[in-house]
Design an enzyme around this catalytic site. Structure first.
Site, PDB file in Angstrom:
ATOM      1  N   SER A 304       0.789  -1.238   0.000  1.00  0.00           N
ATOM      2  CA  SER A 304       0.000   0.000   0.000  1.00  0.00           C
ATOM      3  C   SER A 304       0.815   1.279   0.000  1.00  0.00           C
ATOM      4  O   SER A 304       0.274   2.360  -0.279  1.00  0.00           O
ATOM      5  CB  SER A 304      -0.946   0.010   1.212  1.00  0.00           C
ATOM      6  OG  SER A 304      -1.912  -1.009   1.088  1.00  0.00           O
ATOM      7  N   VAL A 305       2.116   1.228   0.294  1.00  0.00           N
ATOM      8  CA  VAL A 305       2.918   2.446   0.231  1.00  0.00           C
ATOM      9  C   VAL A 305       3.026   2.956  -1.209  1.00  0.00           C
ATOM     10  O   VAL A 305       3.446   4.101  -1.440  1.00  0.00           O
ATOM     11  CB  VAL A 305       4.331   2.229   0.812  1.00  0.00           C
ATOM     12  CG1 VAL A 305       4.276   2.054   2.311  1.00  0.00           C
ATOM     13  CG2 VAL A 305       5.013   1.038   0.157  1.00  0.00           C
TER      14      VAL A 305
END
Length: 575
Positions: A304-305
């Site tokens: 998700s980064v």
């Protein structure tokens, strides 16, 4: 009577000598002349004709050309603090043919060297046909002198240098090591070996028949010391980052971890820590995993980064604005009739900032499917992903992006929320640095820069500013990233929790916890990426494992760098 006596005496006298024959006389004379001629000819031959050859042979047995070791250049941090230095040492060697056969003398020698007598005798026997063997390498001058004071025949010394690393395990993987001959083997010691090594010198000396130095005659060539290397890292930040990373890995019983801190204004790497590590000054029993500089040479799926980076493509497309609402109901969707994407729960309608805050996979999927097939990957490439960063570090990973061919909807969706590609921690930090400095991509530098680079435009400045504000909303009280907050400073960032892969696919109970953050938001100074590999226990989410490390590291770094606190009410409190 007198006549009789005279006759008797006369009869006892020896007969007169007969003269030599003329032939025998001439033969002997010729032999003498020939001998004298040969002798004179040999004298002339030795002193006139073969003079230079014989003089060279004599010099070869008395004159020697000895090397002069060159001092290897020092490696320092950006403030001149030594990280790698060379110290003088002495190596002892022996001529096995000259060593005393007496076991008493050999016992004295082996005790001084800390060796076993039987092993030593066996080694001398193996080298008996040679004139050189090492006794012990890189001894301290004092210890070596104690051996030389025994004054045993056949034992000699030579001066060398040994590399010493004051920071020990804290900078081990970044600096690398040298071997016993002072040649770079890993890390920056290998990358910059020719620059650090310098050029050895030579001197001519006179020695006796036993190889002992009689006189130092003259210098043939001066030794040129190697150049000093000034790194971008700040030793204060490096120690602090390593301490916090090591503590987090131990706390969560993780397999390891890595941390990268970059200067948001220049792209310089201020800290780079890895776990596990090793002590380069004592490499006995080291863990081979500790040799790898994971921040540069290892890659992983970021998860998700990556959502802020793919969202930059959506904002630049003109089809989305920060306040655009996306329907994420019912919290799951099926693509390509085989792939199901899920959120943690049904979040309903979310703005783009809300998608980042809730880390909605459904929201990112809907955005990605509205864009062109290669829009997200093209943006990743502009940010330097899937390509070498050019640091010059040995084994630098380029990561991987899918080839530009037809992609299914599920592939486009997973790329948008961080699966299906691989990056290094340094690549990820570099991409976030682009957001921090208004959209300019700066090449990461392991060396201190004399001036800030121009950078390459990779994100529109207004989009970068929008993303920075949206990421600040992610790190607020009540969010999953709240533990990344730093008292007194406004912080922006994004968490990530990624399943690890194996030969059988994604593992059910093995994760990587990731956090990428920027601080302070008002005037970004540092970008930090934290990755903890396979934390065990109840906590494994990026917000619970990696975010607290960022908070402690960023807070200490900002204070050490004398960055004034933000005058914003949300920055004055922490969770």
């Amino acid at each position: 009577m007198k006549a009789d006596v005279r006759e008797a005496v006369t009869s006892r006298r020896p007969p007169p000598m007969q003269p030599l024959g003329s032939g025998r006389y001439v033969f002997i004379l010729v032999l003498v002349v020939l001998a004298l001629g040969l002798l004179m000819g040999r004298i002339v031959d030795l002193h006139v004709i073969d003079r230079s050859f014989l003089q060279g042979q004599g010099d070869a047995r008395t004159l020697r050309v000895e090397p002069i070791s060159a001092h290897r250049g020092m490696i320092t941090d950006r403030h001149g603090e030594p990280l790698a230095i060379s110290t003088p040492v002495v190596s002892l060697w022996a001529n096995p043919q000259e060593l005393p056969p007496d076991n008493i003398q050999r016992l004295m020698l082996t005790r001084a060297l800390g060796l076993d007598l039987d092993d030593f005798n066996a080694r001398v026997e193996r080298f008996s046909e040679r004139e050189f063997m090492y006794l012990r390498r890189q001894m301290t001058p004092r210890a070596a002198q104690q051996v030389l004071d025994l004054d045993l025949p056949g034992v000699y010394s030579q001066n060398e240098y040994k590399r010493y690393y004051p920071a020990g395990e804290v900078t081990a993987q970044l600096l690398g090591v040298t071997n016993v001959d002072d040649q770079g083997q890993e890390g920056l010691e290998l990358a910059y070996h020719s620059y650090l090594a310098g050029t050895p010198g030579q001197r001519r000396v006179l020695k006796d028949r036993k190889g002992r130095l009689v006189r130092d005659l003259h210098l043939l060539r001066e030794a040129k010391p190697g150049g000093d290397l000034v790194l971008a890292i700040d030793q204060r930040l490096q120690y602090m980052a390593y301490r916090e990373l090591k503590a987090a890995v131990a706390e969560h019983d993780a397999d390891g971890g890595t941390l990268v801190m970059m200067d948001a204004r220049t792209g310089e790497v201020l800290a780079m820590a890895n776990q596990p590590s090793y002590n380069p000054n004592d490499r006995t029993g080291l863990d081979p995993r500790g040799l790898r500089n994971q921040a540069i040479v290892d890659v992983f799926e970021p998860g998700s980064v990556m959502k802020p980076l793919s969202m930059s493509a959506a904002l630049e497309s003109g089809e989305f604005e920060p306040d655009t609402v996306v329907d994420t109901s019912p919290g799951w969707m099926r693509l390509d009739n085989r792939f199901t994407i899920r959120d943690f729960r049904n979040y309903g309608d979310l703005t783009l900032a809300g998608i980042l805050e809730k880390s909605s996979n459904i929201g990112m999927t809907r955005i990605a499917l509205e864009l062109g097939a290669t829009t997200v990957v093209d943006k990743y490439q502009e940010l330097g992903l899937g390509q070498a960063l050019g640091t010059g570090f040995p084994g630098e990973a380029s990561g991987s992006l899918p080839a530009p061919v037809y992609w299914s909807d599920s592939q486009r969706a997973t790329l948008a929320y961080g699966y299906g590609l691989s990056v290094s921690a340094l690549q990820l930090a570099s991409a976030y640095t682009t957001i921090a400095n208004g959209g300019r991509r700066l090449p990461p530098s392991l060396l201190k820069l004399s001036e800030s680079p121009e950078g390459i435009p990779a994100i529109a400045p207004e989009v970068a500013n929008d993303l920075l504000r949206m990421l600040e909303q992610v790190v607020q009280p009540g969010t999953g990233a709240r533990r990344a907050m730093v008292p007194g400073y406004r912080v922006a960032g994004k968490t990530g929790t990624v399943r690890k892969t194996s030969s059988e696919g994604y593992q059910e109970d093995a994760y990587r916890s990731v956090f990428a953050g920027i601080a302070p938001v008002s005037d970004p100074r540092i970008v930090t990426v934290v990755m903890i590999d396979h934390p065990r226990g109840d906590e494994y989410y990026g917000g619970a494992v990696a975010a607290p490390v960022f908070s402690r590291v960023a807070g200490s770094a900002l204070r050490l760098l004398d960055v004034p606190p933000d005058q914003h009410e949300s920055a004055l409190t922490a969770p």
